[in-house]
Write a protein that holds these residues in place. Structure first.
Motif, PDB file in Angstrom:
ATOM      1  N   ASP A   1       0.823  -1.208   0.000  1.00  0.00           N
ATOM      2  CA  ASP A   1       0.000   0.000   0.000  1.00  0.00           C
ATOM      3  C   ASP A   1       0.855   1.256   0.000  1.00  0.00           C
ATOM      4  O   ASP A   1       0.561   2.225  -0.719  1.00  0.00           O
ATOM      5  CB  ASP A   1      -0.917   0.006   1.220  1.00  0.00           C
ATOM      6  CG  ASP A   1      -2.064  -0.990   1.105  1.00  0.00           C
ATOM      7  OD1 ASP A   1      -2.361  -1.428  -0.015  1.00  0.00           O
ATOM      8  OD2 ASP A   1      -2.660  -1.325   2.146  1.00  0.00           O
ATOM      9  N   TRP A   2       1.891   1.268   0.805  1.00  0.00           N
ATOM     10  CA  TRP A   2       2.722   2.459   0.922  1.00  0.00           C
ATOM     11  C   TRP A   2       3.553   2.720  -0.332  1.00  0.00           C
ATOM     12  O   TRP A   2       4.016   3.841  -0.534  1.00  0.00           O
ATOM     13  CB  TRP A   2       3.642   2.339   2.137  1.00  0.00           C
ATOM     14  CG  TRP A   2       2.929   2.451   3.454  1.00  0.00           C
ATOM     15  CD1 TRP A   2       1.587   2.517   3.662  1.00  0.00           C
ATOM     16  CD2 TRP A   2       3.526   2.500   4.755  1.00  0.00           C
ATOM     17  NE1 TRP A   2       1.301   2.600   5.003  1.00  0.00           N
ATOM     18  CE2 TRP A   2       2.472   2.591   5.707  1.00  0.00           C
ATOM     19  CE3 TRP A   2       4.841   2.459   5.227  1.00  0.00           C
ATOM     20  CZ2 TRP A   2       2.698   2.661   7.078  1.00  0.00           C
ATOM     21  CZ3 TRP A   2       5.066   2.520   6.587  1.00  0.00           C
ATOM     22  CH2 TRP A   2       4.007   2.627   7.516  1.00  0.00           C
TER      23      TRP A   2
ATOM     24  N   PHE B   1       0.024   7.247  -3.491  1.00  0.00           N
ATOM     25  CA  PHE B   1       0.007   7.445  -2.048  1.00  0.00           C
ATOM     26  C   PHE B   1       1.268   8.183  -1.602  1.00  0.00           C
ATOM     27  O   PHE B   1       2.383   7.762  -1.892  1.00  0.00           O
ATOM     28  CB  PHE B   1      -0.089   6.095  -1.337  1.00  0.00           C
ATOM     29  CG  PHE B   1      -0.127   6.192   0.170  1.00  0.00           C
ATOM     30  CD1 PHE B   1      -1.204   6.791   0.812  1.00  0.00           C
ATOM     31  CD2 PHE B   1       0.910   5.698   0.939  1.00  0.00           C
ATOM     32  CE1 PHE B   1      -1.248   6.883   2.197  1.00  0.00           C
ATOM     33  CE2 PHE B   1       0.878   5.781   2.322  1.00  0.00           C
ATOM     34  CZ  PHE B   1      -0.201   6.376   2.952  1.00  0.00           C
TER      35      PHE B   1
ATOM     36  N   ASP C   1      -0.208  11.770   3.435  1.00  0.00           N
ATOM     37  CA  ASP C   1      -1.462  11.025   3.510  1.00  0.00           C
ATOM     38  C   ASP C   1      -1.507  10.073   4.697  1.00  0.00           C
ATOM     39  O   ASP C   1      -2.396   9.205   4.763  1.00  0.00           O
ATOM     40  CB  ASP C   1      -1.669  10.230   2.217  1.00  0.00           C
ATOM     41  CG  ASP C   1      -1.800  11.126   1.005  1.00  0.00           C
ATOM     42  OD1 ASP C   1      -2.176  12.301   1.176  1.00  0.00           O
ATOM     43  OD2 ASP C   1      -1.516  10.663  -0.124  1.00  0.00           O
TER      44      ASP C   1
ATOM     45  N   GLU D   1      -4.428   6.471   7.540  1.00  0.00           N
ATOM     46  CA  GLU D   1      -4.014   6.801   6.176  1.00  0.00           C
ATOM     47  C   GLU D   1      -5.242   7.223   5.378  1.00  0.00           C
ATOM     48  O   GLU D   1      -6.353   6.761   5.655  1.00  0.00           O
ATOM     49  CB  GLU D   1      -3.379   5.582   5.496  1.00  0.00           C
ATOM     50  CG  GLU D   1      -2.258   4.932   6.269  1.00  0.00           C
ATOM     51  CD  GLU D   1      -1.989   3.503   5.792  1.00  0.00           C
ATOM     52  OE1 GLU D   1      -2.323   3.190   4.626  1.00  0.00           O
ATOM     53  OE2 GLU D   1      -1.463   2.701   6.586  1.00  0.00           O
TER      54      GLU D   1
ATOM     55  N   THR E   1      -6.415   7.450   1.279  1.00  0.00           N
ATOM     56  CA  THR E   1      -6.000   7.007  -0.051  1.00  0.00           C
ATOM     57  C   THR E   1      -7.100   7.274  -1.066  1.00  0.00           C
ATOM     58  O   THR E   1      -8.157   7.815  -0.742  1.00  0.00           O
ATOM     59  CB  THR E   1      -5.673   5.507  -0.034  1.00  0.00           C
ATOM     60  OG1 THR E   1      -6.860   4.769   0.325  1.00  0.00           O
ATOM     61  CG2 THR E   1      -4.566   5.193   0.971  1.00  0.00           C
ATOM     62  N   ARG E   2      -6.825   6.868  -2.304  1.00  0.00           N
ATOM     63  CA  ARG E   2      -7.783   6.966  -3.416  1.00  0.00           C
ATOM     64  C   ARG E   2      -8.364   8.370  -3.545  1.00  0.00           C
ATOM     65  O   ARG E   2      -9.583   8.580  -3.595  1.00  0.00           O
ATOM     66  CB  ARG E   2      -8.894   5.924  -3.267  1.00  0.00           C
ATOM     67  CG  ARG E   2      -8.360   4.498  -3.245  1.00  0.00           C
ATOM     68  CD  ARG E   2      -9.484   3.482  -3.221  1.00  0.00           C
ATOM     69  NE  ARG E   2      -8.965   2.127  -3.066  1.00  0.00           N
ATOM     70  CZ  ARG E   2      -8.505   1.365  -4.058  1.00  0.00           C
ATOM     71  NH1 ARG E   2      -8.503   1.840  -5.289  1.00  0.00           N
ATOM     72  NH2 ARG E   2      -8.052   0.155  -3.811  1.00  0.00           N
TER      73      ARG E   2
ATOM     74  N   ASP F   1      -0.513   1.412  -9.304  1.00  0.00           N
ATOM     75  CA  ASP F   1      -1.104   1.186  -7.987  1.00  0.00           C
ATOM     76  C   ASP F   1      -1.549  -0.263  -7.833  1.00  0.00           C
ATOM     77  O   ASP F   1      -1.344  -0.884  -6.784  1.00  0.00           O
ATOM     78  CB  ASP F   1      -2.290   2.122  -7.774  1.00  0.00           C
ATOM     79  CG  ASP F   1      -1.888   3.484  -7.241  1.00  0.00           C
ATOM     80  OD1 ASP F   1      -0.674   3.782  -7.228  1.00  0.00           O
ATOM     81  OD2 ASP F   1      -2.768   4.253  -6.845  1.00  0.00           O
TER      82      ASP F   1
END
Length: 303
Positions: free
Chosen positions: A48-49, A54, A59, A74, A76-77, A195
């Protein structure tokens, strides 16, 4: 964004890559306390990171006590989705509410109209969001194949082949099949190839067997990606079939294949998740899978 003062006794700052192990420990403890089951892995956070969309420095936020992470969040999106966790040992100090305030502020800064977070049904986190006026966006279910059971093998129709993904061109085509299928979900925003790759084929430790594809006349028309976690669970992370090729048993064939490949690699359990946007719950129940967890994605308006 100006970060509000943290709860008494805590300090706040953005997370850094060196925080990953401590953040993972917080997320894991939070998940076990609320869901009664550990599914998250350090590789999930690392993937994810590493997504290009991101920005860890802006974030994310961590709350620290005596130099150690006790809570984190966090966004995101594009600001539409948030994740957060509070270590059970420090609950009851307003930390969860502070994290929600931070995620909403960051989401607004990113220009999002709504932000949502997924929580186990009946959990402390779910009550927190409902008390703040969040509404149900969709429901998710974790399904498990009972011990000793197997998905019935479905032979592929003539002209179709199922196997591993041998090259970058087919990998990209698998991404397109998955995204096109998931684009059918109302309100979903497509994720970029970079991503997607960060949390699948470029996820730390990923091996070639995890991405499987169905081809027809040289075209990729189905794809699945499976994760073998540290609990010995073969978790079907994604499965999709091109709309033009549905109704021929391809999804069940890929489902059986994914779990079989995972067992060959050492999996002792078979699991997946689906949600109310997909309409796939009855399919998985029909082949013998049972719901073991229910999660709710709760959303609030920001404007």
């Amino acid at each position: 964004m100006t970060t509000p003062p943290p709860p008494p006794g805590l300090t706040a700052r953005p997370l850094t890559p060196t925080d990953l192990d401590e953040v993972y420990a917080v997320y894991a403890a939070d998940e076990v306390a609320d869901a009664g089951h550990l599914a998250i892995e350090p590789e999930d956070l690392a993937g994810d990171w590493s997504r290009p969309s991101f920005d860890l420095a802006h974030d994310s936020i961590g709350l620290f006590e005596n130099g150690h992470v006790v809570a984190a969040a966090e966004v995101t999106r594009g600001g539409t989705r948030a994740e957060g966790a509070v270590h059970p040992d420090v609950r009851g100090r307003g930390i969860g509410s502070w994290l929600v305030d931070w995620t909403e502020a960051r989401a607004r800064e990113l220009g999002a109209a709504t932000v949502g977070q997924t929580t186990p049904e009946g959990s402390v986190a779910q009550r927190l969001f409902l008390n703040r006026g969040y509404r149900l966006g969709h429901t998710s279910w974790v399904l498990t194949l009972p011990a000793g059971a197997e998905i019935e093998q479905r032979p592929l129709p003539p002209g179709y082949t199922l196997g591993h993904c041998p090259d970058a061109r087919r990998e990209r085509a698998a991404y397109e099949v998955i995204q096109q299928a998931f684009d059918e979900w109302e309100g979903r925003e497509r994720e970029s190839y970079a991503d997607w790759a960060a949390t699948t084929v470029r996820r730390p430790g990923t091996q070639p067997w995890q991405l499987r594809i169905v081809e027809h006349e040289g075209e990729v028309v189905g794809a699945s990606f499976t994760i073998l976690d540290m609990q010995g669970t073969g978790y079907l992370h994604q499965l999709a079939v091109d709309a033009r090729h549905r109704g021929q048993g391809l999804a069940q064939a890929m489902l059986a294949d994914a779990f079989e490949r995972a067992r060959e690699e050492g999996a002792t359990h078979s699991e997946l998740s689906t949600d109310s946007r997909t309409g796939a719950l009855d399919l998985y129940r029909k082949v013998g899978m049972e719901v073991t967890q229910t999660w709710t994605h709760l959303v609030t308006d920001l404007r």
